[in-house]
Design a protein around this motif. Structure first.
Motif, PDB file in Angstrom:
ATOM      1  N   SER A 475      13.873 -13.598 -16.073  1.00 54.12           N
ATOM      2  CA  SER A 475      14.020 -12.164 -15.806  1.00 54.12           C
ATOM      3  C   SER A 475      14.608 -11.950 -14.412  1.00 54.12           C
ATOM      4  N   ASN A 476      15.395 -10.896 -14.282  1.00 55.20           N
ATOM      5  CA  ASN A 476      15.962 -10.584 -12.965  1.00 55.20           C
ATOM      6  C   ASN A 476      14.892 -10.119 -11.989  1.00 55.20           C
ATOM      7  N   GLU A 483      13.760 -14.095  -4.523  1.00 56.01           N
ATOM      8  CA  GLU A 483      13.727 -14.813  -3.239  1.00 56.01           C
ATOM      9  C   GLU A 483      14.900 -15.802  -3.138  1.00 56.01           C
ATOM     10  N   PHE A 484      15.133 -16.504  -4.265  1.00 56.98           N
ATOM     11  CA  PHE A 484      16.246 -17.467  -4.313  1.00 56.98           C
ATOM     12  C   PHE A 484      17.564 -16.763  -3.985  1.00 56.98           C
ATOM     13  N   LYS A 485      17.760 -15.584  -4.560  1.00 53.02           N
ATOM     14  CA  LYS A 485      19.017 -14.858  -4.329  1.00 53.02           C
ATOM     15  C   LYS A 485      19.172 -14.460  -2.867  1.00 53.02           C
ATOM     16  N   LYS A 486      18.037 -14.154  -2.251  1.00 50.21           N
ATOM     17  CA  LYS A 486      18.096 -13.734  -0.847  1.00 50.21           C
ATOM     18  C   LYS A 486      18.385 -14.933   0.065  1.00 50.21           C
ATOM     19  N   ILE A 487      17.606 -16.003  -0.149  1.00 47.88           N
ATOM     20  CA  ILE A 487      17.703 -17.167   0.752  1.00 47.88           C
ATOM     21  C   ILE A 487      19.038 -17.893   0.574  1.00 47.88           C
ATOM     22  N   LYS A 488      19.475 -18.009  -0.682  1.00 53.70           N
ATOM     23  CA  LYS A 488      20.668 -18.828  -0.949  1.00 53.70           C
ATOM     24  C   LYS A 488      21.931 -17.973  -1.064  1.00 53.70           C
ATOM     25  N   ASN A 489      21.859 -16.769  -0.625  1.00 48.73           N
ATOM     26  CA  ASN A 489      22.963 -15.819  -0.780  1.00 48.73           C
ATOM     27  C   ASN A 489      24.335 -16.391  -0.425  1.00 48.73           C
ATOM     28  N   LYS A 490      24.367 -17.176   0.651  1.00 45.23           N
ATOM     29  CA  LYS A 490      25.636 -17.762   1.119  1.00 45.23           C
ATOM     30  C   LYS A 490      26.270 -18.695   0.083  1.00 45.23           C
TER      31      LYS A 490
END
Ligand code: G4P
Length: 528
Positions: A475-476, A483-490
């Motif tokens: 699920s989104n 958290e993954f999307k925030k931390i690994k955004n780069k």
């Protein structure tokens, strides 16, 4: 001939091998038997030569020529054979993977001296995923190589095959005398000078027939006797059912160059290889015998004339009859398309056809509307799955060198990606474009084609990425995912269809990320 008979007489297959094992030579010999070409060398000249690895112009030229050889169709003993050409060059491996979505069976060529090589392992893995029945041809028996049993062992260990030898060599290299054909119970004697002729076979009653000794000598005969005994004890009897279920792989020995063992392979192939099979779509299983046409694009070929951007899209017909000048539903765009000059391919020519049957391939003109994997139907919303993208091996930023031509560049990149030349990833953080390819060669091809076909100039910037992984979450709203999307955004990007991709810079980072976010899944391919 009625519709059902037309389907039953079709065999659509691919020949796969590690480069240099003899795929091109074997293809050519099959065409000679089928009477589709008159002399050896016709296919060879169309092959992407190894020497051209750094000469992309040459490769492009040859890719152009190879339109005609993308599908090699011919009739042999009433059977319509469609050989789908798979590029041997490893930089075009993804082309080969896609072509394998359109075949119903394959022949794997293995070099007797080299045994199972890396590219073969990868391709067989794809065949296994798709449950494609496999026949093995061990080639170059006229040369010194590995022992027959060692090779059978290697096939079992490295490729996880359950082999069933249908022929076995008598001697090898300098001492090569021929093969014993377990399929037809005869001896085939090798005469090196007979390259263009079909080798003579000698009918024998049983392996202990005195004729065997007379023909191959006492020592060779008793060795063969022992070997056949071992084969009978150790390997299972041939079962067509098991072969079709991919639970058994028949093995032939021969020498494509010397035209030896090829006819036996072909004769066995037409009697056991499957005719067009059912195909799973997003909605339901489609059967070839259904009345309504369905099909999908597995390959798009660019026009070699830079003034005409028309491309040729190859459609594999899954069910029903494909008819010229009939409007078909292009599922992705929800539009209708009519094809006034669909091409069928024969060894040395292509011609316009009025109708084609399941198993056949038709080439249709495309002015930029289609992409690989697109499905066609008579209205039904079906999507054929099974053309995934794999993680590329090489990644580079692509930069626009001429600000006045940014539209042309974007269009060019878009269309080349639709053709499957490479993959595009757009970074989430800043919208920068990254091109991912299987081989380094494609970067040159892309740069050249963007300039010559679209008038756009680009440069590349190196980028250190280990693998692209497609991210799956339940699920989104999953906290870990957020958290993954925030931390690994780069390191996050979208692929061309908008799927989220994690660009891991090392195997260590990937492992750590997997451990940190156990509820997420990271896939090396876009379909999961
Ligand atoms: P590929 O498509 O799998 O890459 O292989 P291809 O058929 O091009 O064969 C690779 C090389 O192996 C070719 O030699 C070909 O002549 C040779 N070859 C194929 N079958 C046999 C065989 O049964 N016996 C022997 N001895 N050789 C075989 P090349 O020197 O690379 O090319 P060419 O100069 O002959 O064209």
């Amino acid at each position: 001939m009625n519709f059902t008979e037309e389907i039953a007489r079709r065999r659509t297959f691919g020949i796969i091998s590690h480069p240099d094992a003899g795929k091109t030579t074997l293809t050519e010999k099959l065409l000679l038997f089928g009477g589709a070409i008159q002399e050896a060398g016709a296919v060879k000249s169309h092959k992407i030569k190894k020497s051209a690895t750094s000469d992309f112009m040459e490769i492009e030229k040859q890719r152009g020529i190879s339109v005609a050889t993308s599908v090699l169709a011919f009739n042999y003993q009433g059977i319509k054979i469609n050989i789908l050409d798979t590029p041997g060059h490893k930089d075009f491996a993804e082309d080969t993977f896609r072509t394998l979505t359109a075949v119903d069976s394959v022949i794997v060529v293995v070099d007797v001296a080299k045994g199972v090589e890396e590219q073969t392992e990868k391709l067989v893995e794809v065949c296994r995923m798709r449950e494609i029945p496999i026949i093995v041809f061990i080639n170059k028996l006229d040369r010194e190589g590995k022992d027959g049993f060692d090779l059978l062992d290697e096939l079992e260990k490295k490729l996880n095959f359950k082999v069933c030898p249908l022929s076995f060599p008598i001697g090898m290299g300098y001492d090569f005398q021929g093969v014993y054909n377990l399929w037809e119970q005869n001896l085939m004697l090798f005469e090196e000078e007979n390259k263009q002729k079909i080798a003579n076979s000698v009918k024998i009653n049983k392996i202990d027939d005195p004729l065997v000794k007379k023909l191959i000598g006492e020592n060779a005969a008793s060795k063969l006797d022992e070997e056949i005994e071992i084969i009978n004890e150790v390997y299972p009897n041939f079962s067509k059912e098991d072969y079709l279920k991919c639970e058994q792989q028949p093995v032939f020995f021969g020498s494509a160059l010397n035209n030896f063992g090829v006819k036996e392979l072909l004769d066995c192939f037409i009697s056991i290889a499957p005719s067009p099979k059912n195909k799973i779509s997003s909605e339901r299983v489609i059967e070839p015998g259904e009345n309504k046409f369905t099909g999908f694009i597995f390959k798009i070929h660019a026009n070699m004339d830079p003034k005409h951007r028309d491309r040729l899209a190859f459609i594999k017909i899954v069910s029903g009859k494909f008819k010229r000048n009939t409007a078909y539903h292009h599922v992705r765009s929800n539009k209708k398309f009519k094809f006034s000059s669909p091409n069928a391919f024969f060894a040395e020519k292509k011609e316009i056809v009025n109708e084609s049957f399941p198993g056949d391939i038709v080439g249709v003109h495309d002015s930029g509307n289609f992409k690989i994997g697109d499905s066609f139907s008579e209205g039904e919303e079906i999507i054929f799955k099974g053309i995934p993208s794999f993680s590329p091996e090489h990644f580079r930023y692509i930069n626009n060198l001429d600000p006045m031509k940014s539209k042309q560049l974007a269009k060019g990149i878009d269309q080349l990606m639709d053709e499957g030349v490479a993959q595009l990833f757009v970074l989430e953080m800043n919208g920068r474009k990254i091109i991912g390819t299987v081989g380094a060669l494609q970067f040159e091809v892309i740069q050249y084609r963007l300039e010559h076909e679209y008038g756009a100039k680009c440069s590349y910037e190196n980028l250190n990425i280990f693998k692209a992984c497609w991210v799956e979450t339940d699920s989104n709203k999953n906290i870990e995912f957020i958290e993954f999307k925030k931390i690994k955004n780069k390191f996050l990007a979208k692929d061309k269809s908008g799927q989220l991709v994690f660009l891991a810079d090392s195997s260590f980072t990937l492992e750590m990320t997997k451990q940190k976010y156990p509820s997420l899944k990271f896939h090396y391919k876009s379909e999961f």
